[in-house]
Design an enzyme around this catalytic site. Structure first.
Site, PDB file in Angstrom:
ATOM      1  N   SER A   1      -1.206  -3.651  10.416  1.00 33.23           N
ATOM      2  CA  SER A   1      -0.833  -4.507   9.299  1.00 33.23           C
ATOM      3  C   SER A   1       0.423  -5.309   9.640  1.00 33.23           C
ATOM      4  O   SER A   1       1.377  -4.773  10.210  1.00 33.23           O
ATOM      5  CB  SER A   1      -0.567  -3.647   8.072  1.00 33.23           C
ATOM      6  OG  SER A   1      -1.733  -2.919   7.761  1.00 33.23           O
TER       7      SER A   1
ATOM      8  N   HIS B   1     -10.379  -2.661  11.419  1.00 31.05           N
ATOM      9  CA  HIS B   1      -9.286  -3.506  10.912  1.00 31.05           C
ATOM     10  C   HIS B   1      -9.061  -4.638  11.915  1.00 31.05           C
ATOM     11  O   HIS B   1      -8.097  -4.637  12.668  1.00 31.05           O
ATOM     12  CB  HIS B   1      -8.026  -2.625  10.781  1.00 31.05           C
ATOM     13  CG  HIS B   1      -6.904  -3.249  10.019  1.00 31.05           C
ATOM     14  ND1 HIS B   1      -5.587  -2.855  10.198  1.00 31.05           N
ATOM     15  CD2 HIS B   1      -6.873  -4.213   9.071  1.00 31.05           C
ATOM     16  CE1 HIS B   1      -4.804  -3.549   9.394  1.00 31.05           C
ATOM     17  NE2 HIS B   1      -5.556  -4.385   8.702  1.00 31.05           N
TER      18      HIS B   1
ATOM     19  N   ARG C   1       2.392 -11.934  -0.472  1.00 32.05           N
ATOM     20  CA  ARG C   1       1.065 -12.298   0.039  1.00 32.05           C
ATOM     21  C   ARG C   1       0.503 -13.518  -0.677  1.00 32.05           C
ATOM     22  O   ARG C   1       0.866 -13.819  -1.805  1.00 32.05           O
ATOM     23  CB  ARG C   1       0.095 -11.126  -0.189  1.00 32.05           C
ATOM     24  CG  ARG C   1       0.503  -9.829   0.501  1.00 32.05           C
ATOM     25  CD  ARG C   1      -0.276  -9.586   1.752  1.00 32.05           C
ATOM     26  NE  ARG C   1       0.273  -8.532   2.583  1.00 32.05           N
ATOM     27  CZ  ARG C   1      -0.282  -8.149   3.735  1.00 32.05           C
ATOM     28  NH1 ARG C   1      -1.381  -8.732   4.161  1.00 32.05           N
ATOM     29  NH2 ARG C   1       0.264  -7.207   4.465  1.00 32.05           N
TER      30      ARG C   1
ATOM     31  N   TYR D   1      -1.511  -3.489  -6.828  1.00 29.71           N
ATOM     32  CA  TYR D   1      -1.226  -4.284  -5.643  1.00 29.71           C
ATOM     33  C   TYR D   1      -2.301  -4.231  -4.561  1.00 29.71           C
ATOM     34  O   TYR D   1      -2.739  -3.143  -4.168  1.00 29.71           O
ATOM     35  CB  TYR D   1       0.107  -3.843  -5.017  1.00 29.71           C
ATOM     36  CG  TYR D   1       0.683  -4.918  -4.136  1.00 29.71           C
ATOM     37  CD1 TYR D   1       1.482  -5.930  -4.670  1.00 29.71           C
ATOM     38  CD2 TYR D   1       0.381  -4.977  -2.785  1.00 29.71           C
ATOM     39  CE1 TYR D   1       1.967  -6.948  -3.881  1.00 29.71           C
ATOM     40  CE2 TYR D   1       0.866  -5.997  -1.985  1.00 29.71           C
ATOM     41  CZ  TYR D   1       1.654  -6.976  -2.536  1.00 29.71           C
ATOM     42  OH  TYR D   1       2.135  -7.992  -1.752  1.00 29.71           O
TER      43      TYR D   1
ATOM     44  N   CYS E   1       0.894  -7.585  11.838  1.00 30.64           N
ATOM     45  CA  CYS E   1       1.142  -7.756  13.280  1.00 30.64           C
ATOM     46  C   CYS E   1       0.357  -8.908  13.883  1.00 30.64           C
ATOM     47  O   CYS E   1       0.161  -8.962  15.093  1.00 30.64           O
ATOM     48  CB  CYS E   1       0.864  -6.460  14.019  1.00 30.64           C
ATOM     49  SG  CYS E   1       2.072  -5.180  13.646  1.00 30.64           S
TER      50      CYS E   1
ATOM     51  N   LYS F   1      -9.626  -2.577   1.598  1.00 30.20           N
ATOM     52  CA  LYS F   1      -9.353  -1.437   2.462  1.00 30.20           C
ATOM     53  C   LYS F   1     -10.121  -0.190   2.015  1.00 30.20           C
ATOM     54  O   LYS F   1     -10.623   0.577   2.840  1.00 30.20           O
ATOM     55  CB  LYS F   1      -7.840  -1.163   2.538  1.00 30.20           C
ATOM     56  CG  LYS F   1      -7.032  -2.324   3.131  1.00 30.20           C
ATOM     57  CD  LYS F   1      -7.509  -2.682   4.490  1.00 30.20           C
ATOM     58  CE  LYS F   1      -6.979  -3.912   5.166  1.00 30.20           C
ATOM     59  NZ  LYS F   1      -5.609  -4.276   5.223  1.00 30.20           N
TER      60      LYS F   1
ATOM     61  N   ARG G   1       0.836  -1.190   0.000  1.00 29.82           N
ATOM     62  CA  ARG G   1       0.000   0.000   0.000  1.00 29.82           C
ATOM     63  C   ARG G   1       0.876   1.246   0.000  1.00 29.82           C
ATOM     64  O   ARG G   1       2.011   1.217   0.452  1.00 29.82           O
ATOM     65  CB  ARG G   1      -0.896   0.028   1.249  1.00 29.82           C
ATOM     66  CG  ARG G   1      -2.092  -0.910   1.174  1.00 29.82           C
ATOM     67  CD  ARG G   1      -2.944  -0.818   2.414  1.00 29.82           C
ATOM     68  NE  ARG G   1      -2.241  -1.318   3.583  1.00 29.82           N
ATOM     69  CZ  ARG G   1      -1.624  -0.567   4.476  1.00 29.82           C
ATOM     70  NH1 ARG G   1      -1.660   0.753   4.387  1.00 29.82           N
ATOM     71  NH2 ARG G   1      -0.996  -1.108   5.491  1.00 29.82           N
TER      72      ARG G   1
ATOM     73  N   ASP H   1      -9.158  -9.980   8.772  1.00 30.67           N
ATOM     74  CA  ASP H   1      -8.627  -8.629   8.508  1.00 30.67           C
ATOM     75  C   ASP H   1      -9.626  -7.502   8.795  1.00 30.67           C
ATOM     76  O   ASP H   1      -9.218  -6.428   9.203  1.00 30.67           O
ATOM     77  CB  ASP H   1      -8.171  -8.538   7.044  1.00 30.67           C
ATOM     78  CG  ASP H   1      -7.234  -7.369   6.772  1.00 30.67           C
ATOM     79  OD1 ASP H   1      -6.267  -7.187   7.529  1.00 30.67           O
ATOM     80  OD2 ASP H   1      -7.472  -6.624   5.797  1.00 30.67           O
TER      81      ASP H   1
END
Ligand code: GTP
Ligand code: SPV
Ligand code: MN
Length: 580
Positions: free
Chosen positions: A250, A228, A365, A199, A252, A208, A71, A277
């Site tokens: 993110s 989130h 990912r 991406y 974590c 998002k 991002r 997420d």
């Protein structure tokens, strides 16, 4: 300029096509046949590389442009009429200016390309909490990712036509030029324009852009929360099922906690994933907080995934998965740091590996449908969502933040969330390796002024007496040598057990100025191999360190000026005073 007043999906798509001039328009129906055909096309033109058929059935590797691997927070904008509504937490541009800029970029940008029209539904298709959108994109890679991650196609279009409203998302990969890359949100128009990146969160607009930035705006207006957060189901040996939702920044640990495998010492416990997420949280008529996962698949961090850390993820990556920016092994299998076996030969750019170099990009990912997750909870399809017992905040902090603490009440919990900080990770391309404030793990995702967001969170305090308890965890405390003090992963269930027992009034804690902490005897440590000093460090409250932290939190809140709710400032002052 494209008006956002187009009432029907068809009319709007025609307008977009008139601006972007694609060679062909393809309406996605969401069928498996369509997915297979799109994948075959991508394989033909090199957008997807088939990987070892023997072991990895229908798995593919995508290599993104090397400048387009995460991002881009510095190129992400919230475009509201009043700049103050976007707040210091967002980049802002006036809507007219943003439209002029983006319409210029979108003009004719799909010449020679196919425009895919992707109607999607965020949330179970029959859920009153679900919301729909349409993404138009010139990327077939985006279309196949949306197929794996959302409920898309004919059913979503039916709902859109019935309801007559949808979030309008325009996406083009453009020239993939970092100088001509913008992720723009127009919450007042319920629309998104994303240009120049292919991406993840920049391009899969349901995730998002819609389910957090636009949805958080709508949620404030309508009295709910778009967060989130993972959602996980925990069933104890007595068959009692409880649900928690947890917000970590993110990279974590959300995906890993959502797919946790109980340690050996927890026979009869079962943990199932509802979401990894994003959570949409609503109070029901009885004042119970209920959560749905708006997504239907995962876009998860690959590095570190192995049979010991996350066997559920490891298993689900064996078929129907797309890997983005991992390396390849000598067996032509996907390879990443922490996979634990195989020999990498090519890096994520497709070049022979040089010594000392990482094979996978740190933000590489996997994309996979939730249906492939061995621990997928059927409750994820439940229209009314799941009742939440506890909300958990957490960060990646080598120092200070203890393993777990409990908020005294809702207001203290909101402060805990607003005061979150975490070390930066590879999930954003402008991370700088420092500690940054990431309130509620929403710094990159809140579609409006954080001060208003905290006020909205606080407002729940007066709306129900059945709200979930609020907790803060930290799996990432380190010793002086940089070694993690807590084993993490499956062992995190020990912390969840204490949290859930607290919610039921079945566990003890000691009160401290920063919250209630378990003592060693309050945690189930049976069979856990941990040094007594490590545990002591994890459960310690460093009063001087916390005084300093409270000063930093005051400085941080001050950036939001008068708009910061007095209740939040008072709560911070209360904790600071208790620390002496
Ligand atoms: P986003 O998808 O970016 O929102 O991230 P996420 O919060 O879902 O993060 P994820 O679960 O993918 O974890 C990111 C990294 O943290 C991975 O490299 C994991 O191996 C690591 N990690 C996750 N849980 C733990 C834990 O309990 N302890 C330790 N030490 N590392 C963990
Ligand atoms: C994150 O960065 O928090 C993610 C990945 O979950 S992305 O979809 O790219 O935002
Ligand atoms: Mn995320």
């Amino acid at each position: 300029m494209i008006p956002n007043t187009a009432s029907s999906a068809r009319q709007w798509v025609e307008e977009v096509a008139r601006l972007t001039r694609p060679d062909r328009v393809h309406w996605c129906d969401g069928s498996r046949e369509e997915y297979d055909a799109l994948v075959a096309g991508l394989v033909r033109d090199g957008g997807l590389i088939p990987i070892n058929d023997g072991q990895f059935e229908d798995c593919y590797l995508h290599r993104s442009d090397p400048s387009d691997v995460a991002r881009v927070e510095n190129l992400t904008f919230i475009c509201t009429a009043d700049r103050e509504d976007a707040g210091p937490n967002n980049n802002w541009m006036a809507p007219d200016e943003a439209h002029r800029l983006l319409d210029g970029l979108f003009q004719d940008c799909m010449r020679g390309r196919v425009m895919y029209v992707i109607p999607y539904c965020m949330g179970p298709i029959n859920s009153p909490y679900a919301r729909c959108g349409i993404e138009v994109t010139d990327s077939a890679y985006v279309a196949v990712n949306m197929y794996l991650m959302t409920r898309m196609g004919a059913k979503a279009l039916e709902r859109i036509e019935r309801e007559g409203t949808f979030v309008k998302g325009m996406h083009s990969i453009g020239e993939l030029d970092p100088e001509r890359r913008y992720i723009m949100h127009f919450p007042e128009e319920l629309s998104i324009r994303s240009y120049g990146s292919g991406y993840g969160g920049n391009a899969l607009l349901g995730k998002k852009c819609h389910a957090l930035r636009i949805a958080s705006w709508q949620a404030r207006q309508e009295g709910w929360l778009a967060e989130h957060m993972l959602i996980v189901e925990i069933e104890n040996p007595a068959g009692e099922k409880q649900y928690v939702a947890a917000a970590f920044p993110s990279a974590c640990g959300k995906t890993n906690l959502a797919m946790l495998i109980p340690p050996e010492q927890f026979p009869g416990w079962q943990v199932r994933t509802v979401g990894d997420d994003i959570a949409w949280l609503h109070l029901d008529d009885d004042g119970v907080m209920r959560a749905i996962n708006p997504e239907a698949g995962y876009f998860g961090v690959v590095p570190g995934t192995n049979r010991d850390t996350n066997n559920n993820a490891f298993e689900m990556l064996q078929r129907d998965a797309i890997f983005t920016n991992v390396g390849l092994s000598s067996e032509k299998e996907p390879w990443w740091e922490g996979r634990k076996f195989g020999v990498p030969v090519l890096n994520w750019k497709g070049e022979p590996i040089r010594s000392g170099e990482k094979a996978a990009h740190p933000n590489s990912r996997f994309t996979v449908s939730a249906q492939c997750n061995p621990s997928y909870s059927p409750m994820a399809e439940h229209a009314a969502g799941v009742p939440i017992s506890a909300l958990i905040f957490g960060g990646r902090r080598a120092r200070l933040a203890p393993l777990v603490m409990e908020a005294r009440d809702w207001r203290h919990g909101v402060l805990m969330g607003a005061a979150m900080a975490s070390e930066s990770t590879a999930a954003s391309s402008d991370s700088d390796n420092g500690l940054r404030r990431d309130p509620m793990a929403m710094k990159p995702f809140c579609g409006y002024n954080f001060a208003d967001y905290w006020k909205h969170w606080l407002s729940f305090g007066g709306r129900s007496d059945r709200l979930p308890g609020i907790y803060h965890v930290n799996w990432f405390r380190q010793d002086e040598a940089g070694k993690y003090l807590w084993p993490g992963f499956g062992e995190n269930l020990r912390v969840l057990q204490w949290i859930l027992d607290r919610c039921k009034g079945r566990a003890d804690a000691r009160e401290t100025p920063v919250g209630n902490l378990p003592r060693r005897k309050d945690l189930n440590l049976q069979g856990l191999d941990i040094a007594p000093e490590a545990l002591e460090g994890l459960l310690d409250v460093d009063t001087e360190g916390w005084r300093e932290e409270m000063r930093k939190i005051a400085e941080y809140l001050a950036q939001y000026g008068d708009r910061v709710p007095a209740e939040l400032a008072a709560e911070r002052a209360r904790v600071a005073a208790a620390l002496g």
